[in-house]
Scaffold this motif. Structure first.
Motif, PDB file in Angstrom:
ATOM      1  N   VAL A  79       0.869  -1.175   0.000  1.00 17.88           N
ATOM      2  CA  VAL A  79       0.000   0.000   0.000  1.00 17.88           C
ATOM      3  C   VAL A  79       0.905   1.224   0.000  1.00 17.88           C
ATOM      4  CG1 VAL A  79      -1.643   1.337   1.371  1.00 17.88           C
ATOM      5  CG2 VAL A  79      -1.908  -1.146   1.163  1.00 17.88           C
ATOM      6  N   VAL A  80       0.689   2.127  -0.952  1.00 17.37           N
ATOM      7  CA  VAL A  80       1.599   3.257  -1.141  1.00 17.37           C
ATOM      8  C   VAL A  80       0.893   4.570  -0.811  1.00 17.37           C
ATOM      9  CG1 VAL A  80       3.163   4.422  -2.737  1.00 17.37           C
ATOM     10  CG2 VAL A  80       2.730   1.960  -2.981  1.00 17.37           C
ATOM     11  N   VAL A 103      -0.568  -3.817  -5.743  1.00 19.92           N
ATOM     12  CA  VAL A 103      -0.270  -2.473  -5.244  1.00 19.92           C
ATOM     13  C   VAL A 103      -1.576  -1.711  -5.094  1.00 19.92           C
ATOM     14  CG1 VAL A 103       0.805  -0.244  -5.779  1.00 19.92           C
ATOM     15  CG2 VAL A 103       2.027  -2.367  -6.294  1.00 19.92           C
ATOM     16  N   LEU A 104      -1.728  -1.028  -3.984  1.00 21.01           N
ATOM     17  CA  LEU A 104      -2.831  -0.083  -3.818  1.00 21.01           C
ATOM     18  C   LEU A 104      -2.211   1.267  -3.502  1.00 21.01           C
ATOM     19  CD1 LEU A 104      -6.197  -0.527  -1.978  1.00 21.01           C
ATOM     20  CD2 LEU A 104      -4.864   1.560  -1.661  1.00 21.01           C
ATOM     21  N   TRP A 105      -2.498   2.256  -4.334  1.00 18.66           N
ATOM     22  CA  TRP A 105      -1.937   3.587  -4.115  1.00 18.66           C
ATOM     23  C   TRP A 105      -3.067   4.591  -3.909  1.00 18.66           C
ATOM     24  CZ3 TRP A 105      -3.085   7.750  -7.273  1.00 18.66           C
ATOM     25  CH2 TRP A 105      -3.702   7.449  -8.495  1.00 18.66           C
ATOM     26  N   SER A 106      -2.765   5.596  -3.139  1.00 16.28           N
ATOM     27  CA  SER A 106      -3.738   6.667  -2.942  1.00 16.28           C
ATOM     28  C   SER A 106      -3.008   7.927  -2.512  1.00 16.28           C
ATOM     29  CB  SER A 106      -4.770   6.279  -1.874  1.00 16.28           C
ATOM     30  OG  SER A 106      -5.725   7.320  -1.713  1.00 16.28           O
ATOM     31  N   VAL A 204      -5.954   9.487  10.918  1.00 14.86           N
ATOM     32  CA  VAL A 204      -6.971   9.142   9.920  1.00 14.86           C
ATOM     33  C   VAL A 204      -6.323   8.482   8.702  1.00 14.86           C
ATOM     34  CG1 VAL A 204      -6.952  11.366   8.685  1.00 14.86           C
ATOM     35  CG2 VAL A 204      -9.021   9.985   8.705  1.00 14.86           C
ATOM     36  N   PHE A 205      -5.111   8.929   8.336  1.00 13.80           N
ATOM     37  CA  PHE A 205      -4.406   8.328   7.207  1.00 13.80           C
ATOM     38  C   PHE A 205      -3.931   6.918   7.553  1.00 13.80           C
ATOM     39  CE2 PHE A 205      -3.111  12.967   6.707  1.00 13.80           C
ATOM     40  CZ  PHE A 205      -4.172  13.260   5.863  1.00 13.80           C
ATOM     41  N   ALA A 206      -3.439   6.752   8.779  1.00 15.95           N
ATOM     42  CA  ALA A 206      -2.960   5.441   9.215  1.00 15.95           C
ATOM     43  C   ALA A 206      -4.097   4.428   9.249  1.00 15.95           C
ATOM     44  CB  ALA A 206      -2.307   5.552  10.592  1.00 15.95           C
ATOM     45  N   ALA A 207      -5.245   4.842   9.768  1.00 20.91           N
ATOM     46  CA  ALA A 207      -6.393   3.937   9.847  1.00 20.91           C
ATOM     47  C   ALA A 207      -6.841   3.503   8.460  1.00 20.91           C
ATOM     48  CB  ALA A 207      -7.541   4.618  10.591  1.00 20.91           C
ATOM     49  N   GLY A 208      -6.890   4.448   7.527  1.00 18.36           N
ATOM     50  CA  GLY A 208      -7.284   4.112   6.162  1.00 18.36           C
ATOM     51  C   GLY A 208      -6.279   3.212   5.479  1.00 18.36           C
ATOM     52  N   ALA A 209      -4.991   3.470   5.701  1.00 21.79           N
ATOM     53  CA  ALA A 209      -3.947   2.653   5.084  1.00 21.79           C
ATOM     54  C   ALA A 209      -3.976   1.222   5.614  1.00 21.79           C
ATOM     55  CB  ALA A 209      -2.578   3.281   5.331  1.00 21.79           C
ATOM     56  N   LEU A 210      -4.219   1.058   6.908  1.00 19.80           N
ATOM     57  CA  LEU A 210      -4.298  -0.286   7.482  1.00 19.80           C
ATOM     58  C   LEU A 210      -5.515  -1.044   6.955  1.00 19.80           C
ATOM     59  CD1 LEU A 210      -3.248   0.456  11.166  1.00 19.80           C
ATOM     60  CD2 LEU A 210      -2.000  -0.961   9.525  1.00 19.80           C
ATOM     61  N   ALA A 211      -6.640  -0.356   6.830  1.00 23.44           N
ATOM     62  CA  ALA A 211      -7.836  -1.000   6.272  1.00 23.44           C
ATOM     63  C   ALA A 211      -7.585  -1.431   4.829  1.00 23.44           C
ATOM     64  CB  ALA A 211      -9.027  -0.049   6.351  1.00 23.44           C
ATOM     65  N   ALA A 212      -6.918  -0.567   4.062  1.00 22.96           N
ATOM     66  CA  ALA A 212      -6.600  -0.898   2.674  1.00 22.96           C
ATOM     67  C   ALA A 212      -5.616  -2.059   2.599  1.00 22.96           C
ATOM     68  CB  ALA A 212      -6.024   0.330   1.972  1.00 22.96           C
ATOM     69  N   ALA A 213      -4.650  -2.087   3.516  1.00 23.56           N
ATOM     70  CA  ALA A 213      -3.659  -3.165   3.536  1.00 23.56           C
ATOM     71  C   ALA A 213      -4.316  -4.509   3.825  1.00 23.56           C
ATOM     72  CB  ALA A 213      -2.585  -2.861   4.581  1.00 23.56           C
ATOM     73  N   ASP A 214      -5.232  -4.520   4.774  1.00 17.54           N
ATOM     74  CA  ASP A 214      -5.955  -5.748   5.103  1.00 17.54           C
ATOM     75  C   ASP A 214      -6.722  -6.256   3.884  1.00 17.54           C
ATOM     76  OD1 ASP A 214      -7.089  -7.731   6.968  1.00 17.54           O
ATOM     77  OD2 ASP A 214      -8.948  -6.606   6.700  1.00 17.54           O
ATOM     78  N   PHE A 223      -4.591  -1.065  -7.577  1.00 17.36           N
ATOM     79  CA  PHE A 223      -5.867  -0.577  -7.067  1.00 17.36           C
ATOM     80  C   PHE A 223      -5.713   0.808  -6.441  1.00 17.36           C
ATOM     81  CE2 PHE A 223      -5.651  -5.204  -6.627  1.00 17.36           C
ATOM     82  CZ  PHE A 223      -6.778  -5.612  -7.315  1.00 17.36           C
ATOM     83  N   THR A 224      -6.851   1.441  -6.193  1.00 15.57           N
ATOM     84  CA  THR A 224      -6.895   2.721  -5.489  1.00 15.57           C
ATOM     85  C   THR A 224      -7.890   2.601  -4.333  1.00 15.57           C
ATOM     86  OG1 THR A 224      -8.721   3.633  -6.788  1.00 15.57           O
ATOM     87  CG2 THR A 224      -6.480   3.927  -7.672  1.00 15.57           C
ATOM     88  N   MET A 225      -7.992   3.656  -3.541  1.00 19.40           N
ATOM     89  CA  MET A 225      -8.966   3.661  -2.450  1.00 19.40           C
ATOM     90  C   MET A 225     -10.394   3.567  -2.982  1.00 19.40           C
ATOM     91  SD  MET A 225      -7.941   3.602   0.698  1.00 19.40           S
ATOM     92  CE  MET A 225      -9.081   4.474   1.787  1.00 19.40           C
TER      93      MET A 225
END
Length: 235
Positions: A79-80, A103-106, A204-214, A223-225
């Motif tokens: 996740v980037v 890869v998921l980038w946002s 808020v960024f960390a929470a979103g990144a962890l959800a995306a990583a899971d 992928f993207t958000m």
């Protein structure tokens, strides 16, 4: 959310916030690779990632491309969150697909920004054919942020342009310790409408990144958000 094993690439403010939040949620942080451990992306290997299910990358624009490639070569989904590297996105996408990687980038991992992007598309479309209306974006960040305009401002401009049908100018401000403020202004001679998103806490960024990583674990592609929120790739 599952309990994952995660590697964090980047030991700045965001990297530390992500590592701390991951531990608090019961995840295992297998590695935190900062600049000293990962000069030029050469520190990212299967061995250094220590069996991580997924990695999250928050570094600098000049480092992101090499870090992404190294994660893909190591067979680790990534996740980037780094911005400012998108001129190489097409090449990275081809390489990721060829390697069957993930890869998921946002530009921004907050849920509020994802809603904002949708509002920007709709707002632009609503005034596109009304004479005398125009649009402008103003983004403000802390003095240490290197890229300007911000990655979020760039994708916000793209969203507004989709609806408006023409380019939207961006003004960038770097001052103090502002985590991030983005404003879309729709203006006419007689009235003005502003839509603003303010970040109060980097968490808020960390929470979103962890959800995306899971979500990214077990998937293949780029992928993207927007994909994450819409469930693209879910079985």
């Amino acid at each position: 959310m599952n309990a994952r094993q995660i590697a964090v690439i980047g030991d700045g403010k965001m990297g530390k916030t992500i590592a701390d939040m991951a531990k608090a949620r019961g995840w295992t942080v297998t590695a935190v690779l900062g600049e000293k451990q990962n000069a030029g992306g050469r520190g990212i290997t299967r061995e250094s990632l220590k069996g991580a299910d997924v990695a999250i990358e928050f570094t600098e624009p000049e480092s992101a491309e090499g870090n992404i490639r190294a994660c893909v070569d190591a067979g680790c989904p990534v996740v980037v969150g780094t911005t400012g590297w998108y001129d190489t996105l097409d090449a990275i996408t081809r390489e990721v697909k060829k390697a069957n990687g993930a890869v998921l980038w946002s530009a921004n991992f907050s849920i509020g920004i994802q809603i904002f992007l949708d509002l920007a598309r709709r707002a632009g479309a609503l005034v596109a054919d009304i004479e005398g209306w125009d649009a402008h974006i103003v983004e403000t960040h802390h003095v240490a942020k290197k890229d300007a305009p911000s990655g979020t401002a760039i994708v916000l401009e793209q969203a507004a342009r989709e609806g408006l049908g023409r380019k939207v100018p961006i003004t960038s401000i770097r001052t103090g310790a502002v985590p991030g403020t983005h404003k879309l202004i729709l203006d006419s001679q007689a009235e003005q409408l502003s839509i603003t998103h303010d970040v109060r806490d980097r968490a808020v960024f960390a929470a979103g990144a962890l959800a995306a990583a899971d979500w990214l674990v077990g998937k293949h592609g780029v992928f993207t958000m927007r994909d994450f929120l819409s469930g693209v790739g879910d079985s």
